[in-house]
Design a protein around this motif. Structure first.
Motif, PDB file in Angstrom:
ATOM      1  N   ARG A 193       5.988   5.346  -6.547  1.00  0.00           N
ATOM      2  CA  ARG A 193       4.704   4.884  -7.087  1.00  0.00           C
ATOM      3  C   ARG A 193       4.816   3.444  -7.590  1.00  0.00           C
ATOM      4  O   ARG A 193       3.888   2.646  -7.463  1.00  0.00           O
ATOM      5  CB  ARG A 193       4.266   5.828  -8.214  1.00  0.00           C
ATOM      6  N   LYS A 231      -2.517   6.386  -2.376  1.00  0.00           N
ATOM      7  CA  LYS A 231      -3.876   5.993  -2.742  1.00  0.00           C
ATOM      8  C   LYS A 231      -4.736   5.788  -1.495  1.00  0.00           C
ATOM      9  O   LYS A 231      -5.867   5.297  -1.580  1.00  0.00           O
ATOM     10  CB  LYS A 231      -3.858   4.694  -3.561  1.00  0.00           C
ATOM     11  N   ARG A 232      -4.181   6.143  -0.353  1.00  0.00           N
ATOM     12  CA  ARG A 232      -4.922   6.056   0.909  1.00  0.00           C
ATOM     13  C   ARG A 232      -4.413   7.164   1.830  1.00  0.00           C
ATOM     14  O   ARG A 232      -3.205   7.390   1.919  1.00  0.00           O
ATOM     15  CB  ARG A 232      -4.709   4.687   1.547  1.00  0.00           C
ATOM     16  N   VAL A 236      -9.837   6.062   1.568  1.00  0.00           N
ATOM     17  CA  VAL A 236      -9.241   5.460   0.380  1.00  0.00           C
ATOM     18  C   VAL A 236      -9.412   6.422  -0.792  1.00  0.00           C
ATOM     19  O   VAL A 236     -10.523   6.769  -1.169  1.00  0.00           O
ATOM     20  CB  VAL A 236      -9.899   4.103   0.050  1.00  0.00           C
ATOM     21  N   GLY A 237      -8.288   6.860  -1.341  1.00  0.00           N
ATOM     22  CA  GLY A 237      -8.295   7.833  -2.432  1.00  0.00           C
ATOM     23  C   GLY A 237      -7.119   8.774  -2.264  1.00  0.00           C
ATOM     24  O   GLY A 237      -6.327   8.634  -1.321  1.00  0.00           O
ATOM     25  N   ASN A 238      -6.986   9.759  -3.155  1.00  0.00           N
ATOM     26  CA  ASN A 238      -5.878  10.703  -3.029  1.00  0.00           C
ATOM     27  C   ASN A 238      -6.268  11.890  -2.147  1.00  0.00           C
ATOM     28  O   ASN A 238      -7.426  12.018  -1.722  1.00  0.00           O
ATOM     29  CB  ASN A 238      -5.372  11.162  -4.409  1.00  0.00           C
ATOM     30  N   GLU A 259       0.830  -1.207   0.000  1.00  0.00           N
ATOM     31  CA  GLU A 259       0.000   0.000   0.000  1.00  0.00           C
ATOM     32  C   GLU A 259       0.864   1.258   0.000  1.00  0.00           C
ATOM     33  O   GLU A 259       1.967   1.277   0.538  1.00  0.00           O
ATOM     34  CB  GLU A 259      -0.920   0.026   1.219  1.00  0.00           C
ATOM     35  N   LYS A 260       0.324   2.325  -0.596  1.00  0.00           N
ATOM     36  CA  LYS A 260       0.970   3.639  -0.606  1.00  0.00           C
ATOM     37  C   LYS A 260       0.072   4.575   0.214  1.00  0.00           C
ATOM     38  O   LYS A 260      -1.035   4.923  -0.220  1.00  0.00           O
ATOM     39  CB  LYS A 260       1.143   4.162  -2.033  1.00  0.00           C
ATOM     40  N   ASP A 315      -0.311  13.379  -4.003  1.00  0.00           N
ATOM     41  CA  ASP A 315      -1.320  12.854  -4.917  1.00  0.00           C
ATOM     42  C   ASP A 315      -0.727  11.887  -5.932  1.00  0.00           C
ATOM     43  O   ASP A 315      -1.399  10.962  -6.395  1.00  0.00           O
ATOM     44  CB  ASP A 315      -2.007  14.007  -5.665  1.00  0.00           C
TER      45      ASP A 315
END
Length: 632
Positions: free
Chosen positions: A206, A227-228, A241-243, A28-29, A223
């Motif tokens: 990334r 991604k979290r 969850v998202g930018n 995960e990032k 961004d």
């Protein structure tokens, strides 16, 4: 996977983390956000066992490696950059030593025992890990990462002591990336990087196979990777969850809901307290008042959301305008010893311009602004200031400007215009310095807090040429937004040295790129500059590939004997790989027989097996080289 259960941390009566629980899956990032002082860096210290929580626990799998970019530079070992980086790869040396020890144990351990199965499993892990770390290609990987972080080929063999602190931090970042931990922890990694290196690091992270947990106030960098989003707010976590761009919208909606709930509850509390006060003294209503009081005591009182202080508008004070010409540089030359930094530079700045100064670290941006401010003198040429130019300069170093024994409030009030002194507390609050903080003495402040004080001083002074050298370091998102808005509304002239792409976007109408000891002018903002540089790089790459292809074609035509030799070598290497493949298969068939491990010769066969696999990897790498030459 990393798991945290019921994690709390107290400093006296202050609750920094309040019973938080979370898990992060491998690969995960994640971006860790929150206002300065909310506990982001503290959570990193807990994850890396530098700090114990007050309660709760962290679970990290066995053999899971965590890598943290340390903020302190290690003691210099008088090594070259390349050797210093290579020496730091302790994991590779440790794994290779352990592998040799395991092979030696094969002769002494009972082949039917659990211990034997355990060491076989460990050997397989070590082999896979060494392949992942690309141990056979480590020199090329070192050069690739150092180049990505801005080092040139000639820098690889220079002593680390020859570099500034910022460049030495890049060396430490290279060591971390090369070690390829399962989890990379980065706290403001781009403070020491230029725009090109930040873009490279963004792409690298990334595509990184492991987990990345990131603390940064660079919105575009965040961004591009995360991604979290995990925000620490009043000791609790908000997990999204998202930018970050989409998270901001979600957060604003959540704060609106929480604020309305808080206001509603406060009205209810006030109403109940009014009734309690009204009926407490009446004998017939005393029981009713007590019942209401018990309801209040049992109520879970909501907290008001920690709304961003960006609602406080920062504003630079207007000054009498300067002349149309603000400054002009003519044949400006600057050296530091034998190092030529600026070579007969020309520049002309008109009133009202907002100009971004960009380029790789060490290319002369800060040197140029110091020359403008007359802090240093040139070896040749001159800088000419226009009529009634009043400079306000935000430098990266504040030691000579701030009195260490004054408080924050005293420092800003002493620098302030008389009419601005009543606004000092409000301005400091807008920059995240509020409450008892403003009574701290300068000597006890962190680097980030000193930067905010210096920025506050500029907001209460009069000037018409504002020079900002990395003003966003140590500022959180809301403070950066406030500062950007203040610069947009400023009616004077601005020169900004920054590597924060989001901050510079739509802010500067011109970009000065410091490259090859000159200034190259781009008539647009940071996006225009980056698009032009990308086009230049693409054109250069096409030309390079065409030249390379032509050179290879010419060389082949001139010497066909060489090509025949390469093709013959390729056939020989392919035959050797095929032979090794067959040997590996033969031994693996033997290893599949349960009786194999009872034979007297099994240990020698296992040693031979490892040797053949190693030779197989070497031959594959050799095949890639010879194939390229043979098919050029």
């Amino acid at each position: 996977m990393i798991r945290a259960f019921d994690l709390s941390l107290y400093f006296g009566e202050r609750v920094l983390l309040d019973s938080i629980t979370f898990s992060i899956n491998h690969g995960e990032k994640v971006a860790l956000t929150g206002r300065n002082g909310s506990g982001k860096s503290t959570l990193f210290k807990i994850l890396t066992k530098q700090l114990l929580p007050s309660k709760g626990q962290i679970e990290i799998p066995k053999n899971y490696t965590l890598g943290l970019l340390k903020q302190e530079l290690p003691e210099d070992k008088d090594l070259s950059v390349r050797d210093d980086v290579k020496l730091s790869l302790e994991e590779i040396a440790s794994l290779q030593n352990e592998e040799q020890e395991i092979i030696a144990k094969f002769d002494t351990v009972n082949h039917e025992s659990k211990e034997f199965l355990d060491i076989l499993e460990r050997q397989a892990f070590i082999h896979d890990r060494l392949v992942y770390l690309q141990v056979d290609k480590i020199d090329g990987e070192i050069e690739r990462i150092l180049t990505g972080l801005g080092f040139s080929a000639k820098d690889f063999d220079r002593k680390t002591s020859e570099f500034s602190g910022g460049w030495r931090m890049r060396i430490e970042l290279a060591k971390l990336l090369l070690s390829k931990p399962d989890v990379i922890l980065l706290d403001e990694p781009n403070n020491h990087l230029d725009i090109v290196s930040i873009q490279w690091l963004e792409k690298y992270l990334r595509n990184y196979e492991g987990t990345v947990i990131l603390i940064t106030h660079d919105l575009q960098f965040m961004d591009g990777i995360a991604k979290r989003i995990i925000e620490i707010d009043r000791g609790r976590l908000m997990d999204y969850v998202g930018n970050y761009t989409s998270f901001k919208t979600y957060r604003a909606e959540r704060i609106e809901v929480e604020t309305n709930e808080f206001k509603s509850q406060q009205k209810l509390i006030q109403h109940k307290e009014m009734l309690i006060d009204k009926f407490r003294a009446k004998a017939t209503k005393a029981n009713f008042a007590k019942s209401l009081q018990k309801e209040l005591d049992r109520m879970d009182v909501k907290e008001i959301p920690d709304v961003d202080k960006s609602t406080i508008r920062l504003r630079f004070q207007p000054s009498r305008p300067s002349g149309r010409k603000v400054l002009e540089a003519k044949n400006l030359t600057k050296r530091y010893g034998d190092l030529l930094v600026l070579d007969e530079v020309e520049a002309y700045v008109e009133r009202g311009m907002k100009i971004a100064l960009v380029g790789a670290n060490g290319n002369g941006k800060s040197t140029f602004v110091k020359l403008v401010c007359n802090e240093i003198t040139p070896e040749g040429g001159m800088i000419e200031l226009g009529h009634e130019v009043k400079i306000a300069y935000f430098a990266q170093e504040h030691q000579t400007i701030l009195d260490p024994y004054k408080t924050i409030q005293e420092t800003v009030e002493d620098a302030s215009l008389p009419e601005m002194r009543p606004q000092v507390r409000k301005i400091l609050g807008g920059l995240g310095l509020q409450g008892d903080d403003i009574d701290k003495k300068i000597i006890v402040l962190s680097g980030g807090e000193k930067s905010r004080v210096r920025l506050a001083m500029l907001l209460v002074q009069e000037h018409n040429l504002l020079i900002l050298d990395e003003p966003t370091h140590h500022l959180d998102m809301s403070s950066k937004d406030s500062l950007k808005e203040a610069i947009k509304n400023y009616n004077g002239t601005v020169l900004i040295v920054s590597h924060d792409r989001e901050f510079l976007r739509d802010l500067a109408e011109k970009t000065y790129s410091f490259e090859n000891k000159k200034i190259k002018i781009f008539e647009g903002d940071i996006d225009y500059y980056l698009s032009k540089k990308a086009a230049e790089e693409s054109t250069a790459n096409i030309a390079f590939k065409q030249n390379t292809a032509e050179s290879k074609k010419t060389a082949i035509l001139e010497n066909t004997e060489d090509k025949k030799k390469y093709q013959k070598n390729l056939l020989n290497v392919e035959k050797e790989i095929s032979r090794l493949d067959n040997k590996i298969k033969e031994i693996e068939i033997q290893m599949g027989d349960p009786e194999f491990y009872n034979s007297a010769n099994s240990q020698n066969i296992l040693k031979e097996y490892e040797k053949i696999k190693s030779e197989h990897s070497i031959q594959l790498a050799k095949w890639e080289e010879v194939y390229l030459l043979a098919n050029a």
